[in-house]
Design a protein around this motif. Structure first.
Motif, short mmCIF file in Angstrom:
data_model
loop_
_atom_site.label_atom_id
_atom_site.label_comp_id
_atom_site.label_asym_id
_atom_site.label_seq_id
_atom_site.Cartn_x
_atom_site.Cartn_y
_atom_site.Cartn_z
N GLY A 117 179.37 1.05 -3.26
CA GLY A 117 179.99 2.29 -3.72
C GLY A 117 179.69 2.47 -5.19
N THR A 118 179.75 3.69 -5.66
CA THR A 118 179.41 3.98 -7.05
C THR A 118 180.46 4.88 -7.68
N GLY A 275 181.98 3.64 -0.52
CA GLY A 275 180.58 3.44 -0.19
C GLY A 275 180.31 3.78 1.27
N PHE A 276 180.95 3.08 2.17
CA PHE A 276 180.94 3.35 3.61
C PHE A 276 182.20 2.67 4.11
N PRO A 277 183.33 3.38 4.14
CA PRO A 277 184.64 2.72 4.32
C PRO A 277 184.79 2.03 5.67
N LEU A 278 184.95 0.71 5.63
CA LEU A 278 185.06 -0.06 6.86
C LEU A 278 186.34 0.25 7.63
N VAL A 279 187.44 0.51 6.91
CA VAL A 279 188.68 0.79 7.62
C VAL A 279 188.53 2.04 8.48
N VAL A 280 187.76 3.01 8.00
CA VAL A 280 187.51 4.23 8.78
C VAL A 280 186.63 3.90 9.98
N THR A 281 185.56 3.15 9.74
CA THR A 281 184.64 2.79 10.82
C THR A 281 185.37 2.00 11.90
N GLU A 282 186.17 1.03 11.50
CA GLU A 282 186.87 0.19 12.47
C GLU A 282 187.91 1.00 13.24
N ALA A 283 188.60 1.91 12.57
CA ALA A 283 189.58 2.74 13.27
C ALA A 283 188.90 3.58 14.35
N LEU A 284 187.74 4.14 14.03
CA LEU A 284 187.03 4.96 15.01
C LEU A 284 186.55 4.13 16.19
#
Length: 374
Positions: A117-118, A275-284
């Motif tokens: 992330g930046t 950057g690429f939020p893992l909590v969002v990815t895992e929830a989906l």
């Protein structure tokens, strides 16, 4: 007498990053004969971290430690580099990238930066400093891996001669099988009040007051709506505490985040920078709908999702309306090819291949989506 195995030195400000993001990559490298060494700020390393690396070093804490802390940490890291003689420095998170870049040039060591992330485009002093530092020094890093297309475009512009690859997922990917099992267990549970879940580091950086404000507005329509806050603070980082009011249920960090995601009706993320939020990815992957603030990382996830993810501007009313919409819809559909590419084994193999390329080895090519622009 056989030469010693080549060493990869993984550097992050926090042991938490090494454990959650880097350890699967380290394990994927084990079969390639590398010696795997981890470096993190003193006091952030847990005993379990040592199971995934051959050696673990602690240096002066340098995250949010000011110039003096960075200088001392730089000296510590340079000493470790001289002792270990790594074939590659593998750098994670902005502080470690900035520190490792300087040490790599001073010791003439190859290095690869993984950009989780930046602060490009961020308002305020931190954003301006980050942009100035990266504009001046990004070209000195020969290899990058970014987690979203916007960051990839930024580094391709700032470092036109560097290789800038796009990872198929954030962090080290997701445990698809375990997350789907968590959904099955949650579906077997009894009836409860509808629940919005916030999960992660409890810091003002995550814009959590906005999340609470959105929940309060949504609760005017759904009075039984619960806000569950699962997370903890991090050393040397400003902390945030959830308000003490009816409907807000705080909980400490959990060893079973999949169960929390599966038990929620909607997951809410209000951070302005990801950057690429893992909590969002895992929830989906679990099958829980998500409402997120529009940023570089959440836009990257949205490219892979047909239903179940709503991108919203950072406005409490807009977020509340999105929460209510997701409570009604309860539908998630991820593109099948994306779900395959997000698997932890494939993502770890992708990062292992980038390491092999950087040290002059032959990549395995087993990771899905590892083409020229990936």
């Amino acid at each position: 007498m056989a030469p010693p195995p080549p060493t990869v030195l993984f550097v992050a400000a926090l042991g938490l990053t090494l454990e959650g993001v880097v350890a699967p990559v380290s394990r994927a490298l084990e079969s390639h004969g590398f010696r795997r060494v981890a470096v993190a700020g003193r006091g952030s390393v847990t005993p379990s971290l040592r199971r995934s690396f051959d050696e673990v070093h602690e240096i002066t804490p340098f995250r949010r430690a000011g110039l003096g802390g960075l200088v001392r940490a730089g000296r510590d890291l340079a000493r470790i580099v001289r002792d270990e003689r790594p074939a590659l420095l593998h750098l994670h998170t902005p502080y470690a990238i900035a520190l490792g870049r300087v040490v790599a040039r001073a010791t003439r060591t190859r290095h690869l930066a993984v950009v989780h992330g930046t602060l490009f485009g961020a308002a305020g002093r931190s954003g301006r400093i980050f942009a100035a530092v990266e504009s001046a020094s990004a070209r000195f890093t020969p290899w990058y891996v970014t987690e979203n297309p916007d960051d990839q475009a930024s580094y391709r512009r700032l470092a036109p001669r560097s290789q800038v690859r796009l990872a198929p997922c954030g962090g080290a990917g997701v445990d698809v099988v375990g997350l789907r099992a968590a959904r099955r267990r949650a579906d077997e549970g009894g009836h409860r009040a509808p629940r919005v879940l916030i999960m992660g580091r409890l810091t003002p950086d995550k814009n959590l007051d906005l999340a609470v404000a959105a929940w309060r507005l949504a609760r005017q329509t759904r009075p039984d709506l619960e806000l569950r806050v699962v997370g903890s603070t991090v050393a040397r980082e400003p902390s945030w505490a959830p308000p003490e009011e009816a409907g807000i249920v705080p909980a400490g960090w959990t060893d079973d985040p999949a169960a929390e995601l599966a038990a929620a009706d909607v997951v809410l993320l209000t951070s302005l920078r990801e950057g690429f939020p893992l909590v969002v990815t895992e929830a989906l992957v679990v099958g829980t709908p998500v409402v997120v603030v529009d940023n570089r990382g959440t836009r990257a996830v949205a490219r892979h999702v047909r239903e179940g993810l709503l991108l919203v501007p950072p406005d409490a009313t807009a977020l509340a309306l999105a929460l209510l919409a997701q409570l009604r819809a309860r539908t998630v559909q991820i593109r099948p090819e994306s779900l395959l590419a997000w698997q932890r084994e494939d993502v770890a193999a992708f990062h292992a291949d980038r390491i092999l390329e950087a040290v002059g080895g032959m990549p395995t090519g087993v990771a899905r989506g590892a083409g020229p622009d990936r």
